[in-house]
Design an enzyme around this catalytic site. Sequence first.
Site, mmCIF file in Angstrom:
data_model
loop_
_atom_site.group_PDB
_atom_site.id
_atom_site.type_symbol
_atom_site.label_atom_id
_atom_site.label_comp_id
_atom_site.label_asym_id
_atom_site.label_seq_id
_atom_site.Cartn_x
_atom_site.Cartn_y
_atom_site.Cartn_z
ATOM 1 N N CYS A 6 0.891 -1.130 -0.008
ATOM 2 C CA CYS A 6 0.025 -0.008 0.238
ATOM 3 C C CYS A 6 0.663 1.335 0.022
ATOM 4 O O CYS A 6 0.304 2.333 -0.360
ATOM 5 C CB CYS A 6 -0.964 -0.102 1.263
ATOM 6 S SG CYS A 6 -0.109 -0.588 2.507
ATOM 7 N N ASN A 7 2.043 1.088 0.288
ATOM 8 C CA ASN A 7 3.016 2.279 0.251
ATOM 9 C C ASN A 7 3.920 2.374 -0.749
ATOM 10 O O ASN A 7 4.827 3.482 -1.023
ATOM 11 C CB ASN A 7 4.044 2.342 1.569
ATOM 12 C CG ASN A 7 2.996 2.349 2.828
ATOM 13 O OD1 ASN A 7 2.097 3.268 2.858
ATOM 14 N ND2 ASN A 7 3.036 1.998 3.750
ATOM 15 N N THR A 42 -10.974 -7.953 8.199
ATOM 16 C CA THR A 42 -10.461 -8.969 9.203
ATOM 17 C C THR A 42 -9.032 -9.613 8.874
ATOM 18 O O THR A 42 -8.767 -10.755 9.156
ATOM 19 C CB THR A 42 -11.441 -10.257 9.164
ATOM 20 O OG1 THR A 42 -11.843 -10.565 7.988
ATOM 21 C CG2 THR A 42 -12.756 -9.854 10.108
ATOM 22 N N GLY A 43 -8.504 -8.647 8.009
ATOM 23 C CA GLY A 43 -7.074 -9.159 7.373
ATOM 24 C C GLY A 43 -5.944 -8.550 8.311
ATOM 25 O O GLY A 43 -6.238 -8.588 9.590
ATOM 26 N N SER A 65 10.718 1.621 5.432
ATOM 27 C CA SER A 65 9.137 1.516 5.667
ATOM 28 C C SER A 65 8.487 3.075 6.342
ATOM 29 O O SER A 65 9.279 3.371 7.265
ATOM 30 C CB SER A 65 8.908 0.361 6.576
ATOM 31 O OG SER A 65 9.318 -0.641 5.929
ATOM 32 N N VAL A 98 -4.031 -5.829 8.528
ATOM 33 C CA VAL A 98 -4.165 -4.403 9.066
ATOM 34 C C VAL A 98 -5.008 -4.372 10.206
ATOM 35 O O VAL A 98 -4.872 -4.047 11.173
ATOM 36 C CB VAL A 98 -4.254 -3.412 8.270
ATOM 37 C CG1 VAL A 98 -4.382 -2.021 8.720
ATOM 38 C CG2 VAL A 98 -3.182 -3.540 7.160
ATOM 39 N N GLN A 106 6.382 -9.126 2.446
ATOM 40 C CA GLN A 106 5.871 -8.866 1.076
ATOM 41 C C GLN A 106 6.959 -9.097 0.038
ATOM 42 O O GLN A 106 6.588 -9.250 -1.108
ATOM 43 C CB GLN A 106 5.383 -7.535 1.082
ATOM 44 C CG GLN A 106 4.012 -7.419 1.941
ATOM 45 C CD GLN A 106 3.968 -5.991 2.307
ATOM 46 O OE1 GLN A 106 4.640 -5.073 2.531
ATOM 47 N NE2 GLN A 106 2.521 -5.370 2.640
ATOM 48 N N GLU A 160 7.713 -5.325 10.273
ATOM 49 C CA GLU A 160 7.913 -6.389 9.674
ATOM 50 C C GLU A 160 7.310 -6.988 8.503
ATOM 51 O O GLU A 160 7.802 -7.741 7.586
ATOM 52 C CB GLU A 160 7.434 -7.746 10.662
ATOM 53 C CG GLU A 160 8.414 -7.799 11.897
ATOM 54 C CD GLU A 160 9.820 -8.644 11.388
ATOM 55 O OE1 GLU A 160 9.621 -9.483 10.621
ATOM 56 O OE2 GLU A 160 10.586 -8.645 12.436
HETATM 57 N N1 NAP Z 1 -0.382 -4.783 4.743
HETATM 58 C C1 NAP Z 1 0.078 -3.534 5.053
HETATM 59 O O1 NAP Z 1 1.330 -3.438 5.418
HETATM 60 C C2 NAP Z 1 -0.745 -2.473 4.957
HETATM 61 C C3 NAP Z 1 -0.221 -1.152 5.660
HETATM 62 C C4 NAP Z 1 -1.085 -0.177 5.549
HETATM 63 C C5 NAP Z 1 -2.176 -0.428 4.743
HETATM 64 N N2 NAP Z 1 -2.537 -1.477 3.905
HETATM 65 C C6 NAP Z 1 -3.885 -1.428 3.354
HETATM 66 O O2 NAP Z 1 -5.089 -2.059 4.142
HETATM 67 C C7 NAP Z 1 -5.661 -2.634 3.447
HETATM 68 C C8 NAP Z 1 -5.958 -4.156 4.008
HETATM 69 O O3 NAP Z 1 -4.912 -4.678 4.042
HETATM 70 P P1 NAP Z 1 -4.507 -6.256 4.598
HETATM 71 O O4 NAP Z 1 -3.151 -6.506 4.309
HETATM 72 O O5 NAP Z 1 -5.081 -6.324 5.956
HETATM 73 O O6 NAP Z 1 -5.456 -7.070 3.555
HETATM 74 P P2 NAP Z 1 -5.859 -8.749 3.814
HETATM 75 O O7 NAP Z 1 -5.230 -9.158 4.939
HETATM 76 O O8 NAP Z 1 -5.806 -9.356 2.594
HETATM 77 O O9 NAP Z 1 -7.369 -8.629 4.250
HETATM 78 C C9 NAP Z 1 -8.139 -8.008 3.223
HETATM 79 C C10 NAP Z 1 -9.632 -7.727 4.026
HETATM 80 O O10 NAP Z 1 -10.286 -7.238 2.960
HETATM 81 C C11 NAP Z 1 -11.874 -7.511 2.990
HETATM 82 N N3 NAP Z 1 -12.555 -7.486 1.860
HETATM 83 C C12 NAP Z 1 -11.794 -7.878 0.664
HETATM 84 N N4 NAP Z 1 -12.446 -7.549 -0.438
HETATM 85 C C13 NAP Z 1 -13.699 -6.981 0.079
HETATM 86 C C14 NAP Z 1 -15.034 -6.312 -0.406
HETATM 87 N N5 NAP Z 1 -15.213 -6.512 -1.673
HETATM 88 N N6 NAP Z 1 -15.829 -5.924 0.537
HETATM 89 C C15 NAP Z 1 -15.491 -5.823 2.013
HETATM 90 N N7 NAP Z 1 -14.586 -6.532 2.565
HETATM 91 C C16 NAP Z 1 -13.614 -7.028 1.472
HETATM 92 C C17 NAP Z 1 -11.297 -8.962 3.631
HETATM 93 O O11 NAP Z 1 -12.532 -9.567 4.230
HETATM 94 P P3 NAP Z 1 -13.380 -11.036 3.787
HETATM 95 O O12 NAP Z 1 -12.819 -11.429 2.536
HETATM 96 O O13 NAP Z 1 -13.597 -11.762 4.742
HETATM 97 O O14 NAP Z 1 -14.733 -9.972 3.434
HETATM 98 C C18 NAP Z 1 -10.253 -8.900 4.509
HETATM 99 O O15 NAP Z 1 -10.788 -8.703 5.694
HETATM 100 C C19 NAP Z 1 -5.355 -2.871 1.947
HETATM 101 O O16 NAP Z 1 -6.040 -1.801 1.269
HETATM 102 C C20 NAP Z 1 -3.924 -2.331 2.001
HETATM 103 O O17 NAP Z 1 -3.361 -1.981 0.963
HETATM 104 C C21 NAP Z 1 -1.943 -2.448 4.155
#
Ligand code: NAP
Length: 420
Positions: free
Chosen positions: A50-51, A188-189, A107, A191, A118, A113
């Site tokens: 995302c960054n 529920t992912g 970062s 973040v 990634q 981490e």
């Molecule tokens: N990972 C990082 O380092 C980081 C840091 C800052 C920001 N982010 C951003 O934060 C967001 C989440 O990242 P993550 O790493 O937590 O992702 P993740 O672990 O893949 O989780 C994705 C979440 O999105 C939900 N989802 C997916 N499609 C959806 C839809 N159409 N409607 C509603 N819910 C939906 C999924 O829930 P269900 O499939 O159960 O509905 C799941 O809870 C992303 O946009 C990412 O770019 C990530």
Amino acid sequence: MTQNIINARVTFRNSPIHILEQFTIKDIDNAYEKFKKDSGLDECVIIQTCNRIELFGKSKSTEIEKIKKTWASLTGLEEESFNENVEFVENQEALHHLLKLTSGLDSMVLGEEQILGQIKKSITSAREIKASGQHLNTLFDKAIRMGTRIRNSSGIGKGGISVGSMAVKLAEENIDELKTKKILLIGTGEVSTLVAKSLQRRDYGFNVTSRTISRSQTFCETMGGEAVKFEDVLSGFDKYDVIFVATTAPYFLVTHERITTAMNGKNKGMMILDLSNPRTVDEKVATIGGVKLMNLDQIAEMVEKNMNARQNKVKIVENIINEEVSVLEASMKRLDAEPLVKDVFKNIDSLRIKELQKALSMLDEKDEKKIKIIEELTKAVVESIVSTPMNNIRKASEQGKPDVVELASKLFDYKQNQAD
Ligand SMILES: NC(=O)c1ccc[n+]([C@@H]2O[C@H](COP(=O)([O-])OP(=O)(O)OC[C@H]3O[C@@H](n4cnc5c(N)ncnc54)[C@H](OP(=O)(O)O)[C@@H]3O)[C@@H](O)[C@H]2O)c1
């Protein structure tokens, strides 16, 4: 290096998140094909979080204009927008940047981490579809190992603040008596897990929702909070005062219309923190009276402050990286000689086998033990003659003496492209 290692990147450092997301590459497999075909890269690895959106490549000559053109064709952006947003470095600087990435120094949340995971994912999938090859596979494997070591020895990740806890901190700073407020977490992912951990640590109650209630329930069993139905949430935002949104939904979940409706029946304000990239909260909701919207950009600002307070650790890590980068560079240069060395060993070995078979048939030797002894003798002779010059070629390559490698190629009649 006779091979160039390049890095082209758009990151949160130069571009705000809403600009950065326009550079996102949607079809990675197709992008690998195009970068190789149209930009002259022999190997490539794409890292997207995302960054940041980053391309690492290996080529004999670097043509940044071709890279920009291909990237523009993949995203539908004008080539001019690349001039403002894309940073481009090569060779030592590219290796240096990769080490900063793996050690967490580049970062948003210093030392976090997630970036390491990634990067591992990116190189694994590039390797699987053969987008990367010997150079980038070696480079990434080494940089991941070095990054892990740097993290462990410097403690850069310790005491850091995660995106999740930073978001919670922002909510605390902006809302009086957060404990008495109704909090919702959408997603529920990964973040969301960070947000939930932080909420739980501070003893805040919260609801959790995602598209399937069972997933939210499982999440709540380990992370705390109370699972609520997705449909109920979408039609009833008015119940909440603080909403954290962290999903990968490709559209706005929190729309202007839904929040307008929610605010109509509400006499208190609402704070929405969108941690998603691309955003899943329509920015227009910020124009609704009583609504405060915060997104990843604001979190970046907080991290910046956090960074300032941790400059000492940054210095330590920078020093280690400066030392390690020359080790990494030497390994990469050494690789330049490998195709030649491999080719020479292969040719000499086939000559050895041919001559051995000729000699054995002349001797009409049937005794397996004697045959073995003669065979081992031929191997030992070849090995003792060839290994020293080959090691010297490797060393010369490592020390950045391409003329020695070139001369050796001529002596052994090696054509560069035959082993590439
Ligand atoms: N990972 C990082 O380092 C980081 C840091 C800052 C920001 N982010 C951003 O934060 C967001 C989440 O990242 P993550 O790493 O937590 O992702 P993740 O672990 O893949 O989780 C994705 C979440 O999105 C939900 N989802 C997916 N499609 C959806 C839809 N159409 N409607 C509603 N819910 C939906 C999924 O829930 P269900 O499939 O159960 O509905 C799941 O809870 C992303 O946009 C990412 O770019 C990530």
